[in-house]
Each structure stands twice: as C-alpha cells, then as structure tokens.
Motif scaffolding. Structure first.
Motif, PDB file in Angstrom:
ATOM      1  N   LEU A  28      -6.075 -11.054  -3.129  1.00 46.65           N
ATOM      2  CA  LEU A  28      -6.354 -11.007  -1.693  1.00 46.65           C
ATOM      3  C   LEU A  28      -5.415 -10.027  -0.993  1.00 46.65           C
ATOM      4  O   LEU A  28      -5.812  -9.331  -0.057  1.00 46.65           O
ATOM      5  CB  LEU A  28      -6.199 -12.412  -1.108  1.00 46.65           C
ATOM      6  CG  LEU A  28      -6.580 -12.591   0.354  1.00 46.65           C
ATOM      7  CD1 LEU A  28      -8.027 -12.202   0.604  1.00 46.65           C
ATOM      8  CD2 LEU A  28      -6.334 -14.039   0.773  1.00 46.65           C
ATOM      9  N   ALA A  29      -4.157  -9.950  -1.472  1.00 49.86           N
ATOM     10  CA  ALA A  29      -3.175  -9.052  -0.855  1.00 49.86           C
ATOM     11  C   ALA A  29      -3.648  -7.609  -0.922  1.00 49.86           C
ATOM     12  O   ALA A  29      -3.423  -6.818  -0.016  1.00 49.86           O
ATOM     13  CB  ALA A  29      -1.816  -9.194  -1.534  1.00 49.86           C
ATOM     14  N   SER A  30      -4.321  -7.253  -2.027  1.00 51.42           N
ATOM     15  CA  SER A  30      -4.801  -5.876  -2.156  1.00 51.42           C
ATOM     16  C   SER A  30      -6.289  -5.789  -1.848  1.00 51.42           C
ATOM     17  O   SER A  30      -6.952  -4.830  -2.221  1.00 51.42           O
ATOM     18  CB  SER A  30      -4.496  -5.337  -3.552  1.00 51.42           C
ATOM     19  OG  SER A  30      -5.051  -6.170  -4.537  1.00 51.42           O
ATOM     20  N   ALA A  31      -6.809  -6.805  -1.160  1.00 57.51           N
ATOM     21  CA  ALA A  31      -8.208  -6.821  -0.722  1.00 57.51           C
ATOM     22  C   ALA A  31      -9.159  -6.548  -1.887  1.00 57.51           C
ATOM     23  O   ALA A  31     -10.168  -5.872  -1.731  1.00 57.51           O
ATOM     24  CB  ALA A  31      -8.425  -5.819   0.415  1.00 57.51           C
ATOM     25  N   GLY A  32      -8.788  -7.045  -3.055  1.00 57.92           N
ATOM     26  CA  GLY A  32      -9.672  -6.907  -4.212  1.00 57.92           C
ATOM     27  C   GLY A  32      -9.586  -5.563  -4.912  1.00 57.92           C
ATOM     28  O   GLY A  32     -10.252  -5.347  -5.925  1.00 57.92           O
ATOM     29  N   LEU A  33      -8.753  -4.634  -4.404  1.00 57.57           N
ATOM     30  CA  LEU A  33      -8.628  -3.315  -5.049  1.00 57.57           C
ATOM     31  C   LEU A  33      -7.842  -3.451  -6.352  1.00 57.57           C
ATOM     32  O   LEU A  33      -7.087  -4.402  -6.534  1.00 57.57           O
ATOM     33  CB  LEU A  33      -7.888  -2.336  -4.125  1.00 57.57           C
ATOM     34  CG  LEU A  33      -8.540  -2.014  -2.789  1.00 57.57           C
ATOM     35  CD1 LEU A  33      -7.626  -1.153  -1.936  1.00 57.57           C
ATOM     36  CD2 LEU A  33      -9.870  -1.293  -3.025  1.00 57.57           C
ATOM     37  N   ASP A  34      -8.001  -2.466  -7.250  1.00 63.99           N
ATOM     38  CA  ASP A  34      -7.196  -2.522  -8.473  1.00 63.99           C
ATOM     39  C   ASP A  34      -5.887  -1.743  -8.318  1.00 63.99           C
ATOM     40  O   ASP A  34      -5.167  -1.490  -9.275  1.00 63.99           O
ATOM     41  CB  ASP A  34      -7.997  -2.079  -9.697  1.00 63.99           C
ATOM     42  CG  ASP A  34      -8.679  -0.752  -9.478  1.00 63.99           C
ATOM     43  OD1 ASP A  34      -8.292  -0.061  -8.512  1.00 63.99           O
ATOM     44  OD2 ASP A  34      -9.584  -0.397 -10.253  1.00 63.99           O
ATOM     45  N   THR A  35      -5.602  -1.353  -7.071  1.00 62.47           N
ATOM     46  CA  THR A  35      -4.310  -0.727  -6.771  1.00 62.47           C
ATOM     47  C   THR A  35      -3.548  -1.605  -5.775  1.00 62.47           C
ATOM     48  O   THR A  35      -4.144  -2.454  -5.108  1.00 62.47           O
ATOM     49  CB  THR A  35      -4.505   0.661  -6.128  1.00 62.47           C
ATOM     50  OG1 THR A  35      -5.346   0.511  -4.983  1.00 62.47           O
ATOM     51  CG2 THR A  35      -5.117   1.649  -7.096  1.00 62.47           C
ATOM     52  N   ILE A  36      -2.238  -1.363  -5.713  1.00 63.68           N
ATOM     53  CA  ILE A  36      -1.390  -2.086  -4.749  1.00 63.68           C
ATOM     54  C   ILE A  36      -0.474  -1.068  -4.079  1.00 63.68           C
ATOM     55  O   ILE A  36       0.028  -0.154  -4.730  1.00 63.68           O
ATOM     56  CB  ILE A  36      -0.541  -3.157  -5.470  1.00 63.68           C
ATOM     57  CG1 ILE A  36      -1.435  -4.301  -5.952  1.00 63.68           C
ATOM     58  CG2 ILE A  36       0.574  -3.696  -4.562  1.00 63.68           C
ATOM     59  CD1 ILE A  36      -0.696  -5.379  -6.718  1.00 63.68           C
ATOM     60  N   ALA A  37      -0.271  -1.240  -2.773  1.00 66.86           N
ATOM     61  CA  ALA A  37       0.732  -0.440  -2.062  1.00 66.86           C
ATOM     62  C   ALA A  37       2.048  -1.189  -2.138  1.00 66.86           C
ATOM     63  O   ALA A  37       2.127  -2.363  -1.786  1.00 66.86           O
ATOM     64  CB  ALA A  37       0.317  -0.233  -0.612  1.00 66.86           C
ATOM     65  N   ILE A  38       3.089  -0.509  -2.640  1.00 70.02           N
ATOM     66  CA  ILE A  38       4.362  -1.184  -2.846  1.00 70.02           C
ATOM     67  C   ILE A  38       5.487  -0.399  -2.195  1.00 70.02           C
ATOM     68  O   ILE A  38       5.434   0.824  -2.122  1.00 70.02           O
ATOM     69  CB  ILE A  38       4.612  -1.407  -4.360  1.00 70.02           C
ATOM     70  CG1 ILE A  38       5.709  -2.429  -4.569  1.00 70.02           C
ATOM     71  CG2 ILE A  38       4.909  -0.105  -5.094  1.00 70.02           C
ATOM     72  CD1 ILE A  38       5.553  -3.225  -5.843  1.00 70.02           C
ATOM     73  N   ARG A  39       6.504  -1.148  -1.686  1.00 72.27           N
ATOM     74  CA  ARG A  39       7.634  -0.433  -1.088  1.00 72.27           C
ATOM     75  C   ARG A  39       8.921  -1.223  -1.223  1.00 72.27           C
ATOM     76  O   ARG A  39       8.911  -2.443  -1.293  1.00 72.27           O
ATOM     77  CB  ARG A  39       7.288  -0.061   0.351  1.00 72.27           C
ATOM     78  CG  ARG A  39       8.051  -0.673   1.476  1.00 72.27           C
ATOM     79  CD  ARG A  39       7.684   0.080   2.773  1.00 72.27           C
ATOM     80  NE  ARG A  39       8.125  -0.584   3.980  1.00 72.27           N
ATOM     81  CZ  ARG A  39       9.309  -0.373   4.552  1.00 72.27           C
ATOM     82  NH1 ARG A  39      10.168   0.468   4.025  1.00 72.27           N
ATOM     83  NH2 ARG A  39       9.644  -1.013   5.661  1.00 72.27           N
TER      84      ARG A  39
END
Ligand code: TXA
Ligand code: MG
Length: 342
Positions: free
Chosen positions: A105-116
């Motif tokens: 859910l955090a990545s809205a179902g995408l197979d990528t993640i924004a990280i910082r």
C-alpha cells in the motif's frame, strides 16, 4: 498534541510508530506524517488522515544506505547519488528487493519504492529508535501547502495525529528531489532540495520528467498541489491594490495590500526555506496573490515547480478534502480504483 523534541519525545514517537500509530516529525525538507512502513494498517491510516488518493505512493525513510539496501535494490547510479547526498533531501525510486518488508500500500502497488535517508537529527533519532522503515508523506491534507513547522501540521491535520514532534522550522523548506533510478536512464521526477546541477555534477546529464498532468510520471505529480485558498498569479510584473505580493529580491512595486519577501538578498536557499510559510501567511490575509518571477535555476526550479502547482486550476480529486457523494475514501481495502482521477 505538539511536543518539543527531546530524548523522551523521541522514545514516545518511536513507541507510537512501533504500535502502528501516526507521528508527525520534522525533516530538513518539510514535516512528515510517519507510520510503520511495514504495516498495512498503519500506512492505510496515512492515506485516510491526509485524504490522499491511494494511487499516490509514499516515500520510505530509513537511517542509512545499508537499511535502504534491505528495501530496494541499489544499483550503481543509486549508490553514487546515495554516497553524494545521503543523509539529505534526495529520494530514490528503485525496485523492491525480494522479500521487501514494506507494505504494498505504501508504494500504491508499484514494484518500485521511493526511499530516502533524512539528515534532520530528530528525524534520525526517531528512525533509529523505532527500528522500522517509516513511510512519511508531507504532513498536510492532500493537495494543500506542505508544512514547514509543527504549527502548520496542527493547523492542517490537528487532532488526527496523536503526536507532533516540534523541532522548529525546516531548514530547507521544500521537499526532497525525487530521482527514478529504476530504469537504465535515471529521471528527475520532482525537483527539490538537491538541485539538478548538484545531481549532474555526480552522474552527468539527467532527464527531467516532462510535465504530463494527464499521465503523471510520478503519481504524486498532479497538476494542482500545494494549493492555497487564494488565486495565485505567477511571474507578475505589476501588482494591484487587491493583491498581496509574494516577492523575491529588491523591487520598486507598490500599492499592493500586503507583502512577503522570499529573500530580499535574492538568495534561492533562503527563498525555498520561506516559501510555504509565506504562502500560508499571505493566504490568511484573503484575496489574490501576485508572485514576482523567480530565476529558474538551482533551487529556483523546485520553487517554480511548487508555485506552478499552487497556481494551477483545482479540479482534481486530490483537492477534495471531504469525499464527494459516490466517492469512496482513498483507502479501499477491496482494491478497486473508485477514486482514480479519470
Ligand atoms: O521531502 C520529502 O520528500 C517529504 C519529507 C516528509 O520526507 N516527503 C514527501 O512525501 O514529500 P510526499 O508523499 O508528499 O511526496 C512523495 C513523492 C510523490 O510525488 C510521489 O508520487 C513520489 O514521491 N513517489 C513515491 N513513490 C514513488 C514511486 N514508487 N515511483 C514514483 N514516484 C514515487
Ligand atoms: Mg506532499
């Protein structure tokens, strides 16, 4: 409630996060609304409280590059950028690792993640004490002006957040730069606290995502965003008695009804730090706002990006703070996209 940053507040924040609660905390860019990124329920609460469209993924915050490497696959470009700018105002979009613990859910179902990896000391202390990756969008109602102080968070989200950690104004004042490193050619999805010039000095020429309001490259790059209530007029060369003026540098205009100057010295760093607070201040005076031109270089790019969105027409679902009839809440456990923007 707002609590001053202290060792005690940090432990309370960490405890709340581990228990699935929401905590607003300062970063060097803007205040974030944090939740345990590995918990579906905790992350769902972020979408609920912000009234954020569920197709708009969140940034995951961790303490260091090693922790990032457990969540996303860091490639060569990502490592170069991480080495140069972490901790700091840079978010990298990368493929999830196999067995990545972050909620889909955090990545809205995408197979990528924004990280910082944030630099702000209190943010770092909270992340270290919590011991979990923390998903945190800006701590404002979706589509509205991002908060650069604890008071802004309280104004926007108030009682919905059990703890707002106050550590004063955010020194950078504008969100992190989002760079998609998931494909062969990296792309800047959102200009922010690290400038294009800084990035290019490390990895060479980079593409900036073209602005496609209909098919945003970054799902959060909706046209209207950071929106004050007032109408905003950009690149003004004159101003009327009905308008408040958001100025930059010295000028000879007069006859406006109010003014905030982003930086009399014409310093873009100072202007970025002042931007959201001054937009809020002028918005409170009621009526239209005229904005003087800001040079489109360095941090000026990020400032102009936010101003453009603040001035954009406001008809997208992201602007609806209360669900319209027939419009379901953002988080839909059945997973069908009722609130998609089309
Ligand atoms: O400075 C910041 O980045 C702040 C502080 C709190 O860290 N956070 C922030 O989060 O601005 P947020 O949620 O307001 O913005 C996240 C941006 C959105 O434009 C979103 O679409 C994009 O990052 N994003 C997140 N995950 C993505 C992904 N997997 N692919 C592409 N874009 C992504
Ligand atoms: Mg935001």
């Amino acid at each position: 409630m707002i609590a001053a940053a202290s060792a005690e507040t940090v432990s309370r924040a960490a405890e709340l996060l581990r228990a699935g609660g929401l905590v607003a905390f300062p970063t060097e860019t803007v205040y974030g609304l944090g939740a345990d990124a590995t918990s579906d329920v905790a992350v769902a609460r972020i979408f609920e409280v912000k009234n954020r469209p569920a197709f708009n993924p969140l940034i995951v915050h961790v303490t260091d590059t090693a922790a990032a490497g457990r969540i996303v696959d860091l490639n060569q470009t990502a490592l170069l950028l991480a080495y140069a700018f972490w901790p700091g105002p840079l978010s990298l979009v990368l493929p999830r690792t196999e067995g990545c613990p972050v909620s889909l859910l955090a990545s809205a179902g995408l197979d990528t993640i924004a990280i910082r990896v944030p630099a702000q000391p209190t943010a770092r202390a909270i992340l270290a004490a919590a011991g979990v990756p923390v998903a945190a969008p800006s701590a404002n109602a979706s589509g509205k002006i991002s908060p650069t102080s604890a008071e802004h968070v309280a104004e926007s989200l108030g009682d919905a957040v059990s703890l707002i950690v106050n550590d004063g104004p955010c020194p950078i004042g504008i969100e992190s730069t989002v760079v998609d490193c998931s494909a062969e050619m990296p792309v800047v999805l959102r200009p922010g606290g690290i400038t294009l010039e800084q990035i290019e000095a490390v990895i060479g020429p980079i593409t900036v995502a073209a602005h496609h309001p209909d098919a945003p490259a970054s799902p959060g790059m909706l046209e209207s965003h950071y929106a004050p209530t007032a109408i905003m007029r950009l690149n003004a060369t004159s101003v009327t008695v009905d308008e408040a003026l958001l100025s930059f540098g010295e000028h000879k205009l007069n006859g406006f009804r109010d003014e905030q100057n982003l930086s009399r010295a014409g310093d873009l760093r100072e202007a970025a730090a002042n931007l959201f607070a001054m937009m809020r201040a002028l918005d409170r005076t009621g009526g239209a706002i005229a904005v003087l031109p800001i040079p489109d270089e360095g941090l000026g790019r990020a400032i102009n990006d936010r101003l453009r969105r603040a001035a954009a027409p406001r008809s997208l679902p992201e602007q609806r703070l209360t669900p319209l009839p027939g419009y379901r809440t953002c988080f839909n456990p059945d997973g069908d996209n009722q609130d998609d923007q089309k």
